[in-house]
Design a protein around this motif. Sequence first.
Motif, PDB file in Angstrom:
ATOM      1  N   UNK A 137       0.857  -1.180   0.000  1.00 39.85           N
ATOM      2  CA  UNK A 137       0.000   0.000   0.000  1.00 39.85           C
ATOM      3  C   UNK A 137       0.895   1.233   0.000  1.00 39.85           C
ATOM      4  N   UNK A 138       0.779   2.046  -1.028  1.00 35.02           N
ATOM      5  CA  UNK A 138       1.522   3.301  -1.106  1.00 35.02           C
ATOM      6  C   UNK A 138       0.525   4.460  -1.063  1.00 35.02           C
ATOM      7  N   UNK A 139       0.765   5.429  -0.208  1.00 37.03           N
ATOM      8  CA  UNK A 139      -0.038   6.648  -0.187  1.00 37.03           C
ATOM      9  C   UNK A 139       0.910   7.844  -0.216  1.00 37.03           C
ATOM     10  N   UNK A 140       0.467   8.911  -0.872  1.00 33.49           N
ATOM     11  CA  UNK A 140       1.346  10.076  -1.004  1.00 33.49           C
ATOM     12  C   UNK A 140       0.560  11.288  -1.480  1.00 33.49           C
ATOM     13  N   UNK A 151      -1.565  16.735  -9.285  1.00 30.25           N
ATOM     14  CA  UNK A 151      -2.369  16.424 -10.471  1.00 30.25           C
ATOM     15  C   UNK A 151      -2.974  17.653 -11.123  1.00 30.25           C
ATOM     16  N   UNK A 152      -2.769  18.819 -10.507  1.00 32.94           N
ATOM     17  CA  UNK A 152      -3.308  20.059 -11.059  1.00 32.94           C
ATOM     18  C   UNK A 152      -2.513  21.240 -10.512  1.00 32.94           C
ATOM     19  N   UNK A 153      -2.848  22.441 -10.970  1.00 30.41           N
ATOM     20  CA  UNK A 153      -2.090  23.631 -10.560  1.00 30.41           C
ATOM     21  C   UNK A 153      -2.225  23.906  -9.069  1.00 30.41           C
ATOM     22  N   UNK A 154      -3.394  23.634  -8.507  1.00 30.95           N
ATOM     23  CA  UNK A 154      -3.572  23.884  -7.076  1.00 30.95           C
ATOM     24  C   UNK A 154      -2.702  22.940  -6.242  1.00 30.95           C
ATOM     25  N   UNK A 155      -2.677  21.653  -6.623  1.00 33.49           N
ATOM     26  CA  UNK A 155      -1.802  20.707  -5.935  1.00 33.49           C
ATOM     27  C   UNK A 155      -0.355  21.193  -5.964  1.00 33.49           C
ATOM     28  N   UNK A 169       2.378  12.648 -10.026  1.00 38.07           N
ATOM     29  CA  UNK A 169       0.962  12.567 -10.394  1.00 38.07           C
ATOM     30  C   UNK A 169       0.539  11.102 -10.368  1.00 38.07           C
ATOM     31  N   UNK A 170      -0.774  10.869 -10.419  1.00 37.56           N
ATOM     32  CA  UNK A 170      -1.267   9.493 -10.476  1.00 37.56           C
ATOM     33  C   UNK A 170      -0.681   8.755 -11.679  1.00 37.56           C
ATOM     34  N   UNK A 171      -0.697   9.417 -12.823  1.00 34.96           N
ATOM     35  CA  UNK A 171      -0.213   8.781 -14.046  1.00 34.96           C
ATOM     36  C   UNK A 171       1.277   8.463 -13.953  1.00 34.96           C
ATOM     37  N   UNK A 172       2.050   9.386 -13.402  1.00 31.92           N
ATOM     38  CA  UNK A 172       3.499   9.174 -13.285  1.00 31.92           C
ATOM     39  C   UNK A 172       3.808   8.035 -12.316  1.00 31.92           C
ATOM     40  N   UNK A 220      -4.229  16.784  -3.281  1.00 29.27           N
ATOM     41  CA  UNK A 220      -4.669  15.408  -3.487  1.00 29.27           C
ATOM     42  C   UNK A 220      -3.740  14.451  -2.738  1.00 29.27           C
ATOM     43  N   UNK A 221      -4.335  13.510  -2.027  1.00 29.11           N
ATOM     44  CA  UNK A 221      -3.574  12.417  -1.428  1.00 29.11           C
ATOM     45  C   UNK A 221      -4.049  11.152  -2.128  1.00 29.11           C
ATOM     46  N   UNK A 222      -3.150  10.525  -2.841  1.00 30.61           N
ATOM     47  CA  UNK A 222      -3.521   9.369  -3.662  1.00 30.61           C
ATOM     48  C   UNK A 222      -2.959   8.089  -3.058  1.00 30.61           C
TER      49      UNK A 222
END
Length: 204
Positions: A137-140, A144-148, A166-169, A194-196
């Motif tokens: 489990x990885x969380x970080x 993902x956007x300018x505000x982040x 980012x999520x994609x990266x 965002x915390x993904x």
Amino acid sequence: MIWNKLATKYDRLWVQKYSLEPTRRKVMVLIGGFNFQEATVLDLGCGTGQLLDEISRVYPRYKLYGMDKSEEMLKVAKSKKIKANWIHHNIDSDHILELDGKTFDLIICSHSFPYYKKKEHVLNQVDKYLKEDGIAIFTQASINNHYDNFVMKMIEKTAESAAYLSKAAFKKLVSRHFTITYTFTIHEKWFMPSICGFVMRKKR
């Protein structure tokens, strides 16, 4: 090291309420769904042992290990008398820790991955430490956007420099080693980035 300086006040930092505590709650829910009767668990970048403390209370039969590069963080963790084994090691370093061939049913990396400079190197070791049927489990925090991007630049000033993928990266980076089976996002308050999170298994 900034983490040594933060160790005694880490559990009271403002990020606990809107970032770290919600993350721990989500991780605990996930662990409950895995239905491990017994498990060996490694918390990578365990800090002051907050997550392992919670796991030890709910799952007393689990064998717990916490790894962190900050000796002062581990001192605070040890002072809590958590039933866990503590490993002082920087997984981002060139030195490979063998852990006597030990492997884990569950490896958790909660909010520390952005700070690792050699991310592929770290993933190689996680792959090595994880059992063939194990779960990671990885969380970080994730940009993902300018505000982040804006918020994380502010937060970065209070800690080490980091690469908030980012999520994609992140998905692209881990694809060599792992299959992502579940993703989630934690957004406790509008002003937080965002915390993904990603639940992963080793590629067969």
